[in-house]
Design a protein around this motif. Structure first.
Motif, PDB file in Angstrom:
ATOM      1  N   ARG A 296      34.927  24.064  23.968  1.00  0.00           N
ATOM      2  CA  ARG A 296      35.551  24.542  22.660  1.00  0.00           C
ATOM      3  C   ARG A 296      34.612  25.180  21.719  1.00  0.00           C
ATOM      4  O   ARG A 296      34.690  26.087  21.186  1.00  0.00           O
ATOM      5  CB  ARG A 296      36.339  23.323  22.181  1.00  0.00           C
TER       6      ARG A 296
ATOM      7  N   ASP B 201      49.033   7.209  24.479  1.00  0.00           N
ATOM      8  CA  ASP B 201      47.926   7.045  23.724  1.00  0.00           C
ATOM      9  C   ASP B 201      48.008   7.183  22.459  1.00  0.00           C
ATOM     10  O   ASP B 201      47.597   8.333  21.774  1.00  0.00           O
ATOM     11  CB  ASP B 201      46.813   7.665  24.489  1.00  0.00           C
TER      12      ASP B 201
ATOM     13  N   ARG C 207      45.457   9.256  19.818  1.00  0.00           N
ATOM     14  CA  ARG C 207      45.387  10.651  19.912  1.00  0.00           C
ATOM     15  C   ARG C 207      45.940  11.070  18.385  1.00  0.00           C
ATOM     16  O   ARG C 207      45.616  12.285  17.903  1.00  0.00           O
ATOM     17  CB  ARG C 207      46.362  11.540  21.062  1.00  0.00           C
TER      18      ARG C 207
ATOM     19  N   TYR D 280      40.177  16.126  14.553  1.00  0.00           N
ATOM     20  CA  TYR D 280      39.637  17.569  14.936  1.00  0.00           C
ATOM     21  C   TYR D 280      40.473  18.447  13.827  1.00  0.00           C
ATOM     22  O   TYR D 280      39.623  19.563  13.547  1.00  0.00           O
ATOM     23  CB  TYR D 280      40.315  17.827  16.229  1.00  0.00           C
TER      24      TYR D 280
ATOM     25  N   ARG E 280      37.990  18.710  10.947  1.00  0.00           N
ATOM     26  CA  ARG E 280      36.603  18.970  11.302  1.00  0.00           C
ATOM     27  C   ARG E 280      36.483  20.311  11.741  1.00  0.00           C
ATOM     28  O   ARG E 280      35.522  21.169  11.119  1.00  0.00           O
ATOM     29  CB  ARG E 280      36.133  18.394  12.687  1.00  0.00           C
TER      30      ARG E 280
HETATM   31  P1  ATP Z   1      34.229  16.491  20.886  1.00  0.00           P
HETATM   32  O1  ATP Z   1      35.625  16.857  21.603  1.00  0.00           O
HETATM   33  O2  ATP Z   1      33.835  17.204  19.869  1.00  0.00           O
HETATM   34  O3  ATP Z   1      33.142  15.965  21.865  1.00  0.00           O
HETATM   35  P2  ATP Z   1      34.378  13.861  20.168  1.00  0.00           P
HETATM   36  O4  ATP Z   1      33.173  13.468  20.452  1.00  0.00           O
HETATM   37  O5  ATP Z   1      35.524  13.047  19.385  1.00  0.00           O
HETATM   38  O6  ATP Z   1      34.841  15.258  19.928  1.00  0.00           O
HETATM   39  P3  ATP Z   1      35.197  12.520  22.782  1.00  0.00           P
HETATM   40  O7  ATP Z   1      35.710  11.340  22.074  1.00  0.00           O
HETATM   41  O8  ATP Z   1      33.670  12.275  23.045  1.00  0.00           O
HETATM   42  O9  ATP Z   1      35.202  13.525  21.769  1.00  0.00           O
HETATM   43  O10 ATP Z   1      35.960  13.063  23.827  1.00  0.00           O
HETATM   44  C1  ATP Z   1      35.281  13.858  24.627  1.00  0.00           C
HETATM   45  C2  ATP Z   1      36.762  14.369  25.428  1.00  0.00           C
HETATM   46  O11 ATP Z   1      37.439  13.556  26.314  1.00  0.00           O
HETATM   47  C3  ATP Z   1      37.580  15.243  24.460  1.00  0.00           C
HETATM   48  O12 ATP Z   1      37.159  16.595  24.441  1.00  0.00           O
HETATM   49  C4  ATP Z   1      38.597  15.128  25.101  1.00  0.00           C
HETATM   50  O13 ATP Z   1      39.336  16.184  26.226  1.00  0.00           O
HETATM   51  C5  ATP Z   1      38.691  13.754  26.187  1.00  0.00           C
HETATM   52  N1  ATP Z   1      39.390  12.659  25.488  1.00  0.00           N
HETATM   53  C6  ATP Z   1      38.719  11.637  24.755  1.00  0.00           C
HETATM   54  N2  ATP Z   1      39.580  10.890  24.142  1.00  0.00           N
HETATM   55  C7  ATP Z   1      40.715  11.368  24.785  1.00  0.00           C
HETATM   56  C8  ATP Z   1      42.142  10.499  24.518  1.00  0.00           C
HETATM   57  N3  ATP Z   1      42.545   9.435  24.010  1.00  0.00           N
HETATM   58  N4  ATP Z   1      43.105  11.273  25.456  1.00  0.00           N
HETATM   59  C9  ATP Z   1      42.835  12.092  26.269  1.00  0.00           C
HETATM   60  N5  ATP Z   1      41.707  12.901  26.015  1.00  0.00           N
HETATM   61  C10 ATP Z   1      40.442  12.259  25.594  1.00  0.00           C
END
Ligand code: ATP
Length: 428
Positions: A45, A169, A172, A179, A182
């Motif tokens: 992304r 969940d 989210r 998001y 940000r």
């Molecule tokens: P970034 O997306 O910039 O890495 P982040 O650090 O907040 O932001 P993570 O929490 O590391 O993201 O999550 C990585 C990926 O895992 C996300 O891009 C998403 O696709 C998936 N993900 C994370 N948390 C969830 C959730 N609660 N439900 C579904 N998918 C999730």
């Protein structure tokens, strides 16, 4: 940073790898030579948006732990057997390698049951379409975009993949606002409607999971904007009815910080700035806050009770310091940002910016050398000269020495007097 064409997987792959230092590139090349490997989620992304990539999430249809241990035998790996993931740190970045999986939710807000699955299913379990895009790093570069996530990235839109997403969940809900703030995206209207309908399910989330989401929001550079929209949508109130956000709090939680106070405790103190002492306890009971955060939340609640003592323009700095030194600086900063009375805000601000940093020039050892007896008298003497500095009676070392000499004399006089009294009471 230039934006590579989103329909050219090879250009995207080059742009992604081009952001990495040699060590991280080497790790990815080694893994990609061993098994089909995809970059997913935020990294893809962000590269499409032309934003700098932070951590990297990789997915393989082979078991991630086996793959990482086999391909990188010398590397220190952190593994999670339940989700079959392996992660490592290199060149200051975290690389997460996950086994492609599907997830099923048996109960709202519970952790999902997971099973190995093709990459397409792994993308369909994700939170938002903008994160459900994969870029193949092994063999020929290719983009996998089963849910039109790339269109959403261009439209700057946060959209869930199905109508039960926030119920499955509810974390989210927080992620959507985090998001959006940000990336400067908007939450798609239907998604926002689903988000509002799912608010009652936040109650089913464990303390640790809600607290983690709030910690992540506070840590973001754009945390203040996220908190404003979380408040607007009723999310903060769904966590605890007293949690709130407004423009003065947003102005306070900005980067670079206005006051040198610990950031996370400050964020929680701001969130709970309207609470009474009992409400502060119940916020902690809901979130199981980390110790410094809990103290900051209790501190702002207690300060609200004593704020009227600060509502005087002629308040002596030494008196203010005696009162405010008892509380965590994060709580005082929350008071400086949120007190209804402008004088209280100003006094708390001066305390944070100046007064709390005023220290005497003489040390405890200096005082002892001048005749202050060891023990609690040393602390008293230091407080005395600090108060004198704060209120302008003492400007330099010499002024402090004069005060200490008087203090020593008063201790001796008092000692002589009690000595005399003792002599009298002994019948001499
Ligand atoms: P970034 O997306 O910039 O890495 P982040 O650090 O907040 O932001 P993570 O929490 O590391 O993201 O999550 C990585 C990926 O895992 C996300 O891009 C998403 O696709 C998936 N993900 C994370 N948390 C969830 C959730 N609660 N439900 C579904 N998918 C999730």
């Amino acid at each position: 940073m230039s934006v590579p064409p989103a329909d050219d997987p090879r250009a995207l792959r080059d742009a992604l790898l081009g952001q990495l230092a040699g060590g991280a590139r080497g790790v990815i090349a080694t893994l990609a030579a061993e098994a089909p490997l995809y970059a997913v989620g935020g990294a893809v992304r962000d590269v499409i948006l032309g934003r700098p990539v932070a951590d990297i999430d990789l997915v393989s249809e082979r078991d991630a732990i086996d793959l990482a241990q086999h391909a990188l035998p010398e590397t220190h790996l952190t593994t999670h057997t339940r989700f079959r993931t392996a992660s490592l740190r290199i060149d200051g970045r975290r690389i997460d390698l996950a086994t492609a999986r599907s997830e099923t939710y048996e109960r709202p807000a519970a952790l999902p049951r997971v099973a190995p699955a093709p990459i397409g299913d792994d993308l369909r379990r994700r939170d938002f379409a903008v994160n459900a895009v994969a870029l193949r790093l092994s063999g020929d570069a290719a983009l996998l975009d089963p849910i039109d996530g790339i269109a959403d990235i261009h439209a700057r839109r946060i959209r869930v993949l199905h109508d039960r997403s926030f119920i499955d969940d509810p974390t989210r809900i927080f992620r959507a606002h985090r998001y959006a703030a940000r990336l400067g995206f908007t939450i798609d209207p239907h998604t926002r409607e689903l988000l509002r309908q799912a608010l009652p399910h936040i109650a089913a989330l464990s303390a640790a999971r809600v607290r983690r989401e709030l910690e992540l929001v506070i840590a973001e550079m754009t945390g203040a904007a996220a908190l404003a929209s979380l408040h607007e949508d009723g999310v903060l109130a769904a966590v605890h009815p007293v949690l709130a956000w407004d423009a003065p709090r947003s102005a306070a939680l900005t980067v670079p910080p206005r006051w040198q106070v610990p950031w996370q405790p400050f964020g929680f103190a701001l969130l709970s700035a309207g609470s009474s002492a009992d409400e502060a306890e119940s916020i902690d009971a809901r979130l199981h806050l980390r110790r410094a955060d809990a103290e900051a939340v209790r501190g702002i609640a207690a300060l609200r009770q004593s704020a009227h003592m600060l509502a005087r323009r002629d308040a002596k700095p030494s008196g203010v310091v005696v009162l405010l030194d008892r509380y965590p600086p994060a709580s005082v900063a929350a008071l400086a940002a949120t007190a209804a009375d402008g004088v209280v805000r100003e006094i708390a601000h001066r305390y944070l910016a100046e007064w709390r940093h005023v220290k005497p020039q003489l040390s405890g050892r200096d005082l002892q050398e001048m005749g202050v007896p060891e023990g609690p008298r040393v602390q008293q003497g230091l407080q005395l000269i600090r108060a004198a500095r704060l209120d302008g009676w003492a400007r330099d070392r010499d002024d402090e020495r004069v005060l200490v000499a008087r203090f020593v004399k008063s201790i001796r006089d008092a000692g002589a007097m009690t000595g005399e009294l003792r002599l009298h009471s002994n019948g001499h």
